[in-house]
Write a protein that holds these residues in place. Structure first.
Motif, PDB file in Angstrom:
ATOM      1  N   PRO A  87      15.754  -1.799 -10.953  1.00  9.57           N
ATOM      2  CA  PRO A  87      14.743  -1.254 -10.031  1.00  9.57           C
ATOM      3  C   PRO A  87      13.688  -0.386 -10.718  1.00  9.57           C
ATOM      4  N   GLU A  88      14.093   0.350 -11.774  1.00  4.48           N
ATOM      5  CA  GLU A  88      13.124   1.222 -12.440  1.00  4.48           C
ATOM      6  C   GLU A  88      12.040   0.409 -13.152  1.00  4.48           C
ATOM      7  N   VAL A  89      12.406  -0.775 -13.651  1.00  8.61           N
ATOM      8  CA  VAL A  89      11.413  -1.655 -14.279  1.00  8.61           C
ATOM      9  C   VAL A  89      10.414  -2.135 -13.230  1.00  8.61           C
ATOM     10  N   LEU A  90      10.929  -2.511 -12.067  1.00  9.61           N
ATOM     11  CA  LEU A  90      10.060  -2.973 -10.981  1.00  9.61           C
ATOM     12  C   LEU A  90       9.116  -1.862 -10.527  1.00  9.61           C
ATOM     13  N   SER A  91       9.636  -0.639 -10.434  1.00 10.41           N
ATOM     14  CA  SER A  91       8.799   0.502 -10.027  1.00 10.41           C
ATOM     15  C   SER A  91       7.671   0.733 -11.018  1.00 10.41           C
ATOM     16  N   SER A  92       7.993   0.550 -12.287  1.00  8.24           N
ATOM     17  CA  SER A  92       6.982   0.726 -13.329  1.00  8.24           C
ATOM     18  C   SER A  92       5.880  -0.322 -13.204  1.00  8.24           C
ATOM     19  N   PHE A  93       6.285  -1.587 -13.022  1.00 10.25           N
ATOM     20  CA  PHE A  93       5.297  -2.660 -12.841  1.00 10.25           C
ATOM     21  C   PHE A  93       4.418  -2.390 -11.622  1.00 10.25           C
ATOM     22  N   LEU A  94       5.050  -1.980 -10.526  1.00  9.79           N
ATOM     23  CA  LEU A  94       4.325  -1.748  -9.280  1.00  9.79           C
ATOM     24  C   LEU A  94       3.282  -0.651  -9.434  1.00  9.79           C
ATOM     25  N   SER A  95       3.672   0.458 -10.052  1.00 10.87           N
ATOM     26  CA  SER A  95       2.758   1.596 -10.178  1.00 10.87           C
ATOM     27  C   SER A  95       1.564   1.280 -11.075  1.00 10.87           C
ATOM     28  N   ILE A  96       1.803   0.463 -12.106  1.00 12.88           N
ATOM     29  CA  ILE A  96       0.732   0.162 -13.064  1.00 12.88           C
ATOM     30  C   ILE A  96      -0.179  -0.969 -12.582  1.00 12.88           C
ATOM     31  N   ILE A 136      -3.023  -1.886  -8.657  1.00 14.79           N
ATOM     32  CA  ILE A 136      -4.477  -1.800  -8.547  1.00 14.79           C
ATOM     33  C   ILE A 136      -5.140  -3.164  -8.775  1.00 14.79           C
ATOM     34  N   HIS A 137      -4.436  -4.041  -9.519  1.00 16.32           N
ATOM     35  CA  HIS A 137      -4.993  -5.358  -9.856  1.00 16.32           C
ATOM     36  C   HIS A 137      -4.551  -6.461  -8.887  1.00 16.32           C
ATOM     37  N   TYR A 138      -3.309  -6.355  -8.390  1.00 15.21           N
ATOM     38  CA  TYR A 138      -2.724  -7.467  -7.637  1.00 15.21           C
ATOM     39  C   TYR A 138      -2.036  -6.973  -6.367  1.00 15.21           C
ATOM     40  N   ASP A 139      -1.795  -7.917  -5.463  1.00 11.63           N
ATOM     41  CA  ASP A 139      -0.966  -7.666  -4.282  1.00 11.63           C
ATOM     42  C   ASP A 139       0.483  -7.901  -4.718  1.00 11.63           C
ATOM     43  N   ILE A 140       1.189  -6.817  -5.037  1.00 14.80           N
ATOM     44  CA  ILE A 140       2.491  -6.906  -5.693  1.00 14.80           C
ATOM     45  C   ILE A 140       3.637  -6.928  -4.676  1.00 14.80           C
ATOM     46  N   SER A 141       4.584  -7.847  -4.897  1.00 17.26           N
ATOM     47  CA  SER A 141       5.884  -7.827  -4.222  1.00 17.26           C
ATOM     48  C   SER A 141       6.944  -7.751  -5.308  1.00 17.26           C
ATOM     49  N   THR A 142       8.079  -7.111  -4.998  1.00 21.00           N
ATOM     50  CA  THR A 142       9.142  -6.982  -5.996  1.00 21.00           C
ATOM     51  C   THR A 142      10.492  -7.313  -5.378  1.00 21.00           C
ATOM     52  N   SER A 143      11.423  -7.711  -6.244  1.00 20.23           N
ATOM     53  CA  SER A 143      12.798  -7.965  -5.805  1.00 20.23           C
ATOM     54  C   SER A 143      13.736  -7.764  -6.989  1.00 20.23           C
ATOM     55  N   ASP A 144      14.865  -7.082  -6.735  1.00 23.58           N
ATOM     56  CA  ASP A 144      15.861  -6.906  -7.793  1.00 23.58           C
ATOM     57  C   ASP A 144      17.014  -7.896  -7.636  1.00 23.58           C
ATOM     58  N   ASN A 145      16.805  -8.902  -6.773  1.00 23.06           N
ATOM     59  CA  ASN A 145      17.843  -9.888  -6.495  1.00 23.06           C
ATOM     60  C   ASN A 145      17.214 -11.281  -6.502  1.00 23.06           C
ATOM     61  N   PRO A 146      17.592 -12.155  -7.433  1.00 20.13           N
ATOM     62  CA  PRO A 146      16.956 -13.475  -7.512  1.00 20.13           C
ATOM     63  C   PRO A 146      17.163 -14.338  -6.270  1.00 20.13           C
ATOM     64  N   VAL A 147      18.306 -14.182  -5.609  1.00 23.08           N
ATOM     65  CA  VAL A 147      18.544 -14.941  -4.376  1.00 23.08           C
ATOM     66  C   VAL A 147      17.564 -14.491  -3.291  1.00 23.08           C
ATOM     67  N   GLU A 148      17.372 -13.171  -3.207  1.00 24.42           N
ATOM     68  CA  GLU A 148      16.402 -12.627  -2.258  1.00 24.42           C
ATOM     69  C   GLU A 148      14.991 -13.087  -2.615  1.00 24.42           C
ATOM     70  N   ALA A 149      14.710 -13.190  -3.910  1.00 26.30           N
ATOM     71  CA  ALA A 149      13.379 -13.607  -4.362  1.00 26.30           C
ATOM     72  C   ALA A 149      13.039 -15.010  -3.861  1.00 26.30           C
TER      73      ALA A 149
END
Length: 383
Positions: free
Chosen positions: A12-21, A24-37
């Motif tokens: 989750p911390e990796v996803l939070s880092s991607f989201l915060s950075i 501004i460029h993209y409409d970001i969605s995140t998931s820490d579960n590949p099945v959920e993805a």
């Protein structure tokens, strides 16, 4: 509107880092579960780009991106991985499942550049798909218009038969279903290459000479040649050519099941014979009995036809009605020419109405007097 990008990582911390950075460029969605993805892509897609880590529980990144490709083929798929996973990544790239892979630790500028490349790739594929679909629709419409003008009886017949075929094909899990209606409607397009006098004799059930029979029976080959070079109609061309098969039981049952073009061609052939018998005034059971006695069709298709349509007579599922212009509906078929008060034919008998054609007729009616009511063929919607 920002491009949609999905990040998948079990940390989750990796996803939070991607989201915060990157938000501004993209409409970001995140998931820490590949099945959920997978569910996110199904329910919230399409995404321009999906970026996934390789090592995750339940499903690794290669498996995830392969599943996403099945859902949305045009989505660009990028994999983040360590050097130790190199062999697995090479195989995935060779299989066409991954657009690019990036090694960790990732430099954000490099990630942004690759995502931007992926977005351009997605937009290019999307544009090509839209252009292809427009070209396909235009080509099919042109061919159907040619058939409706050159052989009205054939056009009306296949318009009637398509409802039977669509139902049987759906029950037999034929995919993709969009092919079914087009295959039926173009199944007799080859008749445009057969001399009119031969077609006319056949339609009036007059005897043909051996040479005329040979010429007439070549229409599936002609039809296949006409459409085989139209993008995405290659399989339909095979369906049409298989109509020259006289005995489908000559094929091994496993081939009939695995060869989709052969299976759909058999369904169309069975439906046409059934419709012809019903149109002659014979009962449902008479038609089924005739098909069984011929012994050149797969028994399970005839049985399905028997069960699905019961005692209803397909020929009576269509009715001729007189309607006014404001009551015209999509999928009605003209049972007579639409003419104005000067006798000019605006639309010929046998034309299947679409929303666009109805709109044109209504527009014409504002500037000239159109003879009404208009006789149309209407089909019941329950089959």
């Amino acid at each position: 509107m920002k491009p949609k990008v999905l990040f998948v990582d079990d940390e989750p911390e990796v996803l939070s880092s991607f989201l915060s950075i990157l938000k501004i460029h993209y409409d970001i969605s995140t998931s820490d579960n590949p099945v959920e993805a997978v569910s996110i892509v199904k329910n919230n897609g399409p995404f321009s780009v999906v970026v996934s880590d390789y090592r995750m529980p339940k499903m690794n990144g290669v498996e995830l991106l392969s599943e996403i490709m099945k859902i949305e083929k045009n989505t660009t798929r990028i994999l983040l991985t360590g050097y130790s996973d190199f062999q697995a990544i090479v195989q995935a790239i060779n299989n066409g499942n991954i657009y690019r892979y990036l090694t960790k630790p990732i430099v954000i500028e490099q990630l942004i550049n690759n995502i931007d490349d992926g977005i351009r790739q997605f937009n290019l594929l999307k544009s090509e798909k839209e252009l292809l679909e427009k070209t396909l629709k235009g080509s099919v419409k042109l061919l159907m218009d040619i058939l409706s003008v050159s052989n009205t009886k054939s056009f009306v017949r296949v318009s009637r038969v398509k409802n039977i075929v669509k139902r049987l094909a759906s029950k037999l899990n034929y995919e993709p279903l969009w092919e079914v209606e087009i295959a039926v409607m173009l199944s007799e397009i080859g008749l445009v290459g057969v001399p009119f006098d031969i077609v006319d004799k056949k339609e009036r059930r007059l005897p043909l000479t051996p040479e005329e029979i040979k010429i007439y029976n070549n229409h599936p080959k002609i039809g296949s040649e006409l459409i085989k070079n139209i993008p995405r109609l290659e399989n339909i061309a095979r369906v049409i050519e298989y109509q020259s098969v006289s005995n489908f039981t000559d094929f091994d049952p496993s081939e009939l099941e695995s060869n989709k073009a052969l299976m759909l061609s058999e369904i169309i052939t069975v439906a046409k014979i059934y419709d012809k018998i019903s149109d002659a005034g014979l009962s449902h059971l008479d038609a089924i009995d005739y098909l069984n006695k011929r012994k050149n069709f797969s028994p399970h298709i005839i049985k399905l036809l028997e069960i699905e349509f019961g005692e209803q007579d397909i020929s009576r599922s269509a009715s001729i009605e007189s309607v006014f212009i404001e009551d015209l509906k999509e999928d009605m078929i003209l049972a007579e020419d639409i003419v104005d008060n000067f006798g000019m034919i605006l639309y010929a008998k046998g034309k299947e109405l679409s929303d666009m054609i109805i709109l044109r007729i209504k527009s014409m009616a504002k500037n000239r007097k159109i003879i009404q009511p208009i006789k149309v063929i209407r089909y019941k919607e329950n089959y």
